[in-house]
Scaffold this motif. Structure first.
Motif, short mmCIF file in Angstrom:
data_model
loop_
_atom_site.label_atom_id
_atom_site.label_comp_id
_atom_site.label_asym_id
_atom_site.label_seq_id
_atom_site.Cartn_x
_atom_site.Cartn_y
_atom_site.Cartn_z
N GLU A 1 0.86 -1.19 0.00
CA GLU A 1 0.00 0.00 0.00
C GLU A 1 0.89 1.24 0.00
OE1 GLU A 1 -3.13 1.97 2.95
OE2 GLU A 1 -3.75 -0.04 2.31
N ILE A 2 0.66 2.14 -0.96
CA ILE A 2 1.44 3.38 -1.06
C ILE A 2 0.46 4.55 -1.13
CG2 ILE A 2 3.18 4.65 -2.38
CD1 ILE A 2 3.99 1.90 -3.61
N LYS A 3 0.50 5.42 -0.11
CA LYS A 3 -0.40 6.59 -0.06
C LYS A 3 -1.85 6.20 -0.37
CE LYS A 3 3.10 10.07 -1.07
NZ LYS A 3 3.56 11.10 -1.98
N LYS A 4 -2.33 5.20 0.33
CA LYS A 4 -3.72 4.73 0.26
C LYS A 4 -4.06 3.98 -1.04
CE LYS A 4 -5.65 7.92 3.61
NZ LYS A 4 -6.66 8.92 3.90
N SER A 5 -3.14 3.95 -2.01
CA SER A 5 -3.37 3.12 -3.20
C SER A 5 -2.85 1.72 -2.91
CB SER A 5 -2.62 3.67 -4.42
OG SER A 5 -3.38 4.67 -5.06
N ARG A 6 -3.62 0.71 -3.34
CA ARG A 6 -3.19 -0.68 -3.12
C ARG A 6 -2.62 -1.22 -4.43
NH1 ARG A 6 -7.34 -5.09 -2.23
NH2 ARG A 6 -6.08 -6.97 -2.06
N PHE A 7 -1.42 -1.73 -4.36
CA PHE A 7 -0.76 -2.33 -5.52
C PHE A 7 -0.60 -3.84 -5.28
CE2 PHE A 7 0.50 2.08 -5.65
CZ PHE A 7 0.54 2.40 -7.00
N ILE A 8 -1.12 -4.65 -6.21
CA ILE A 8 -0.97 -6.10 -6.11
C ILE A 8 -0.19 -6.57 -7.34
CG2 ILE A 8 -2.14 -8.32 -5.76
CD1 ILE A 8 -4.70 -6.62 -5.15
N THR A 9 1.00 -7.12 -7.11
CA THR A 9 1.86 -7.57 -8.21
C THR A 9 1.76 -9.08 -8.36
OG1 THR A 9 3.41 -5.78 -7.78
CG2 THR A 9 4.22 -7.60 -9.11
N TYR A 10 1.45 -9.51 -9.56
CA TYR A 10 1.40 -10.94 -9.89
C TYR A 10 2.52 -11.27 -10.86
CZ TYR A 10 -3.42 -10.90 -8.10
OH TYR A 10 -4.53 -10.77 -7.31
N LEU A 11 3.28 -12.32 -10.56
CA LEU A 11 4.24 -12.87 -11.51
C LEU A 11 3.83 -14.31 -11.78
CD1 LEU A 11 7.83 -11.84 -10.29
CD2 LEU A 11 6.38 -10.69 -11.93
N ALA A 12 3.89 -14.72 -13.05
CA ALA A 12 3.49 -16.09 -13.39
C ALA A 12 4.31 -16.62 -14.56
CB ALA A 12 2.00 -16.13 -13.74
N PRO A 13 4.48 -17.95 -14.62
CA PRO A 13 5.19 -18.54 -15.76
C PRO A 13 4.28 -18.58 -16.98
CG PRO A 13 4.54 -20.26 -14.17
CD PRO A 13 4.09 -18.95 -13.61
N VAL A 14 4.80 -18.18 -18.13
CA VAL A 14 4.03 -18.26 -19.39
C VAL A 14 5.00 -18.61 -20.53
CG1 VAL A 14 2.16 -16.64 -18.84
CG2 VAL A 14 4.28 -15.76 -19.79
N LYS A 15 4.48 -19.33 -21.51
CA LYS A 15 5.31 -19.64 -22.68
C LYS A 15 4.64 -19.04 -23.90
CE LYS A 15 8.26 -23.28 -24.35
NZ LYS A 15 8.59 -24.69 -24.39
N GLY A 16 5.17 -17.92 -24.38
CA GLY A 16 4.61 -17.26 -25.56
C GLY A 16 3.71 -16.09 -25.19
N ALA A 17 3.65 -15.10 -26.10
CA ALA A 17 2.89 -13.87 -25.86
C ALA A 17 1.39 -14.14 -25.69
CB ALA A 17 3.13 -12.89 -27.00
#
Length: 203
Positions: free
Chosen positions: A16-32
Protein backbone atom coordinates in the motif's frame (compact mmCIF):
# COMPACT_ATOMS: atom_id res chain seq x y z
CA UNK A 1 20.46 -21.09 -27.41
CA UNK A 2 21.64 -21.08 -23.82
CA UNK A 3 19.74 -22.30 -20.79
CA UNK A 4 17.96 -19.68 -18.67
CA UNK A 5 15.84 -19.34 -15.54
CA UNK A 6 12.03 -19.50 -15.65
CA UNK A 7 9.45 -19.18 -12.82
CA UNK A 8 8.77 -22.45 -11.02
CA UNK A 9 5.35 -21.14 -9.87
CA UNK A 10 3.29 -17.95 -9.62
CA UNK A 11 3.79 -15.43 -6.78
CA UNK A 12 1.93 -12.37 -5.48
CA UNK A 13 3.25 -9.27 -3.70
CA UNK A 14 0.97 -6.71 -1.96
CA UNK A 15 1.87 -3.14 -1.07
CA UNK A 16 0.00 0.00 0.00
CA UNK A 17 1.44 3.38 -1.06
CA UNK A 18 -0.40 6.59 -0.06
CA UNK A 19 -3.72 4.73 0.26
CA UNK A 20 -3.37 3.12 -3.20
CA UNK A 21 -3.19 -0.68 -3.12
CA UNK A 22 -0.76 -2.33 -5.52
CA UNK A 23 -0.97 -6.10 -6.11
CA UNK A 24 1.86 -7.57 -8.21
CA UNK A 25 1.40 -10.94 -9.89
CA UNK A 26 4.24 -12.87 -11.51
CA UNK A 27 3.49 -16.09 -13.39
CA UNK A 28 5.19 -18.54 -15.76
CA UNK A 29 4.03 -18.26 -19.39
CA UNK A 30 5.31 -19.64 -22.68
CA UNK A 31 4.61 -17.26 -25.56
CA UNK A 32 2.89 -13.87 -25.86
CA UNK A 33 -0.58 -15.42 -26.33
CA UNK A 34 -0.37 -17.23 -22.97
CA UNK A 35 0.87 -14.00 -21.34
CA UNK A 36 -2.17 -12.11 -22.69
CA UNK A 37 -4.51 -14.83 -21.41
CA UNK A 38 -3.03 -14.47 -17.91
CA UNK A 39 -3.37 -10.66 -18.05
CA UNK A 40 -7.05 -11.05 -18.98
CA UNK A 41 -7.55 -13.54 -16.14
CA UNK A 42 -6.20 -10.98 -13.62
CA UNK A 43 -8.45 -8.27 -15.13
CA UNK A 44 -11.43 -10.58 -14.63
CA UNK A 45 -10.41 -11.23 -11.02
CA UNK A 46 -10.13 -7.47 -10.27
CA UNK A 47 -12.89 -5.77 -12.30
CA UNK A 48 -13.08 -2.79 -9.87
CA UNK A 49 -9.36 -1.91 -9.96
CA UNK A 50 -8.40 1.40 -11.63
CA UNK A 51 -5.40 -0.01 -13.54
CA UNK A 52 -4.08 -3.40 -14.66
CA UNK A 53 -0.56 -2.59 -15.87
CA UNK A 54 1.54 -5.36 -17.32
CA UNK A 55 4.82 -6.46 -18.88
CA UNK A 56 6.11 -9.79 -20.12
CA UNK A 57 9.23 -11.57 -21.33
CA UNK A 58 7.34 -14.54 -22.76
CA UNK A 59 10.31 -16.39 -24.30
CA UNK A 60 14.04 -16.53 -23.65
CA UNK A 61 15.33 -13.38 -21.84
CA UNK A 62 17.17 -12.24 -24.99
CA UNK A 63 14.26 -12.86 -27.40
CA UNK A 64 13.05 -9.34 -28.30
CA UNK A 65 10.13 -10.81 -30.30
CA UNK A 66 8.48 -12.01 -27.06
CA UNK A 67 8.40 -8.73 -25.10
CA UNK A 68 5.38 -6.56 -24.32
CA UNK A 69 4.14 -3.94 -21.83
CA UNK A 70 1.23 -1.58 -21.15
CA UNK A 71 0.63 1.41 -18.85
CA UNK A 72 -3.14 0.73 -18.95
CA UNK A 73 -4.19 4.34 -18.44
CA UNK A 74 -1.34 5.45 -16.18
CA UNK A 75 0.81 8.32 -17.58
CA UNK A 76 2.97 7.08 -20.46
CA UNK A 77 6.20 5.38 -19.35
CA UNK A 78 5.32 5.23 -15.63
CA UNK A 79 4.18 1.60 -15.32
CA UNK A 80 4.76 -0.90 -18.14
CA UNK A 81 8.31 0.23 -18.97
CA UNK A 82 9.71 0.15 -15.41
CA UNK A 83 8.00 -3.24 -14.94
CA UNK A 84 9.61 -4.59 -18.13
CA UNK A 85 12.99 -3.15 -17.10
CA UNK A 86 12.84 -5.15 -13.85
CA UNK A 87 11.92 -8.36 -15.69
CA UNK A 88 14.68 -7.93 -18.26
CA UNK A 89 17.23 -7.09 -15.56
CA UNK A 90 16.39 -10.30 -13.68
CA UNK A 91 17.49 -12.61 -16.51
CA UNK A 92 14.31 -14.68 -16.02
CA UNK A 93 12.43 -15.76 -19.15
CA UNK A 94 8.88 -17.02 -19.85
CA UNK A 95 7.45 -14.67 -17.22
CA UNK A 96 4.53 -12.21 -17.09
CA UNK A 97 3.98 -9.44 -14.53
CA UNK A 98 0.63 -7.74 -13.84
CA UNK A 99 0.30 -4.95 -11.27
CA UNK A 100 -3.26 -4.24 -10.20
CA UNK A 101 -3.84 -0.76 -8.68
CA UNK A 102 -6.77 0.20 -6.53
CA UNK A 103 -6.61 4.02 -6.46
CA UNK A 104 -6.63 5.55 -2.97
CA UNK A 105 -7.33 9.17 -3.90
CA UNK A 106 -3.79 10.56 -3.56
CA UNK A 107 -1.76 11.26 -6.71
CA UNK A 108 1.74 9.75 -6.64
CA UNK A 109 3.26 11.81 -9.48
CA UNK A 110 5.24 10.28 -12.34
CA UNK A 111 8.32 9.54 -10.22
CA UNK A 112 6.19 7.91 -7.53
CA UNK A 113 4.39 5.76 -10.10
CA UNK A 114 7.63 4.58 -11.73
CA UNK A 115 8.95 3.66 -8.28
CA UNK A 116 5.72 1.92 -7.21
CA UNK A 117 5.34 -0.24 -10.33
CA UNK A 118 9.05 -1.02 -10.69
CA UNK A 119 9.44 -1.83 -6.99
CA UNK A 120 6.38 -4.11 -6.97
CA UNK A 121 7.94 -6.29 -9.67
CA UNK A 122 11.37 -6.12 -8.02
CA UNK A 123 9.97 -7.33 -4.68
CA UNK A 124 7.94 -10.09 -6.36
CA UNK A 125 11.08 -11.27 -8.20
CA UNK A 126 12.86 -11.61 -4.84
CA UNK A 127 10.31 -14.21 -3.69
CA UNK A 128 9.92 -15.92 -7.07
CA UNK A 129 11.13 -19.55 -7.09
CA UNK A 130 12.92 -20.34 -10.37
CA UNK A 131 14.10 -23.39 -12.27
CA UNK A 132 16.48 -23.86 -15.19
CA UNK A 133 15.02 -24.11 -18.70
CA UNK A 134 17.33 -26.05 -21.00
CA UNK A 135 16.39 -25.40 -24.64
CA UNK A 136 15.33 -28.60 -26.43
CA UNK A 137 14.98 -29.58 -30.08
CA UNK A 138 12.94 -32.42 -31.55
CA UNK A 139 14.43 -35.24 -33.61
CA UNK A 140 13.16 -38.38 -35.31
CA UNK A 141 14.99 -41.63 -34.55
CA UNK A 142 14.16 -44.98 -36.15
CA UNK A 143 15.36 -48.02 -34.21
CA UNK A 144 14.84 -51.78 -34.01
CA UNK A 145 13.01 -53.36 -31.08
CA UNK A 146 16.20 -54.80 -29.49
CA UNK A 147 17.74 -51.29 -29.51
CA UNK A 148 14.86 -49.60 -27.65
CA UNK A 149 16.12 -50.12 -24.07
CA UNK A 150 19.53 -48.75 -24.97
CA UNK A 151 17.97 -45.71 -26.71
CA UNK A 152 15.68 -45.02 -23.72
CA UNK A 153 18.67 -45.13 -21.37
CA UNK A 154 20.75 -42.74 -23.51
CA UNK A 155 17.85 -40.29 -23.88
CA UNK A 156 17.25 -40.28 -20.12
CA UNK A 157 20.96 -39.81 -19.32
CA UNK A 158 21.16 -36.84 -21.71
CA UNK A 159 18.24 -35.01 -20.03
CA UNK A 160 15.90 -35.58 -22.97
CA UNK A 161 12.57 -37.34 -23.31
CA UNK A 162 10.62 -39.49 -25.74
CA UNK A 163 7.72 -37.33 -26.92
CA UNK A 164 6.04 -39.89 -29.17
CA UNK A 165 6.60 -43.53 -30.15
CA UNK A 166 5.15 -45.30 -33.19
CA UNK A 167 5.48 -49.10 -33.09
CA UNK A 168 5.42 -50.72 -36.54
CA UNK A 169 7.89 -52.95 -38.38
CA UNK A 170 10.45 -50.77 -36.61
CA UNK A 171 10.06 -48.11 -33.90
CA UNK A 172 9.83 -44.43 -34.88
CA UNK A 173 10.56 -42.16 -31.94
CA UNK A 174 10.17 -38.40 -31.65
CA UNK A 175 12.81 -37.29 -29.14
CA UNK A 176 13.12 -33.95 -27.36
CA UNK A 177 16.83 -33.42 -26.65
CA UNK A 178 18.96 -30.62 -25.12
CA UNK A 179 19.94 -28.42 -28.09
CA UNK A 180 23.43 -27.70 -26.71
CA UNK A 181 24.37 -31.39 -26.55
CA UNK A 182 22.92 -32.71 -29.82
CA UNK A 183 26.29 -33.51 -31.43
CA UNK A 184 27.43 -35.40 -28.36
CA UNK A 185 24.15 -37.40 -28.14
CA UNK A 186 24.16 -38.17 -31.89
CA UNK A 187 27.77 -39.40 -31.57
CA UNK A 188 26.88 -41.73 -28.68
CA UNK A 189 23.91 -43.19 -30.60
CA UNK A 190 26.11 -43.80 -33.65
CA UNK A 191 28.82 -45.43 -31.53
CA UNK A 192 26.55 -47.84 -29.64
CA UNK A 193 24.71 -48.90 -32.81
CA UNK A 194 27.72 -49.11 -35.17
CA UNK A 195 26.27 -46.24 -37.22
CA UNK A 196 22.65 -47.46 -37.60
CA UNK A 197 21.00 -44.99 -35.16
CA UNK A 198 20.80 -41.54 -36.79
CA UNK A 199 18.94 -38.43 -35.60
CA UNK A 200 16.88 -36.45 -38.15
CA UNK A 201 15.67 -32.95 -37.17
CA UNK A 202 11.88 -32.58 -36.98
CA UNK A 203 10.92 -29.54 -39.03
Amino acid sequence: MESYLIPAEAVTFNEEIKKSRFITYLAPVKGADKAKLFIQQIRDEHPDARHHCWAFVAGAPNDSQQLGFSDDGEPSGTAGKPMLAQLMGSGVGEVVAVVVRYYGGILLGTGGLVKAYGNGVQQALKILPTQLRIPQSEFLLVCDYPQLTMVEMLVQQSGGEIVHADYGADIRLILSLPTLHIDQIAGKLRDVSRGSLLLSPVT
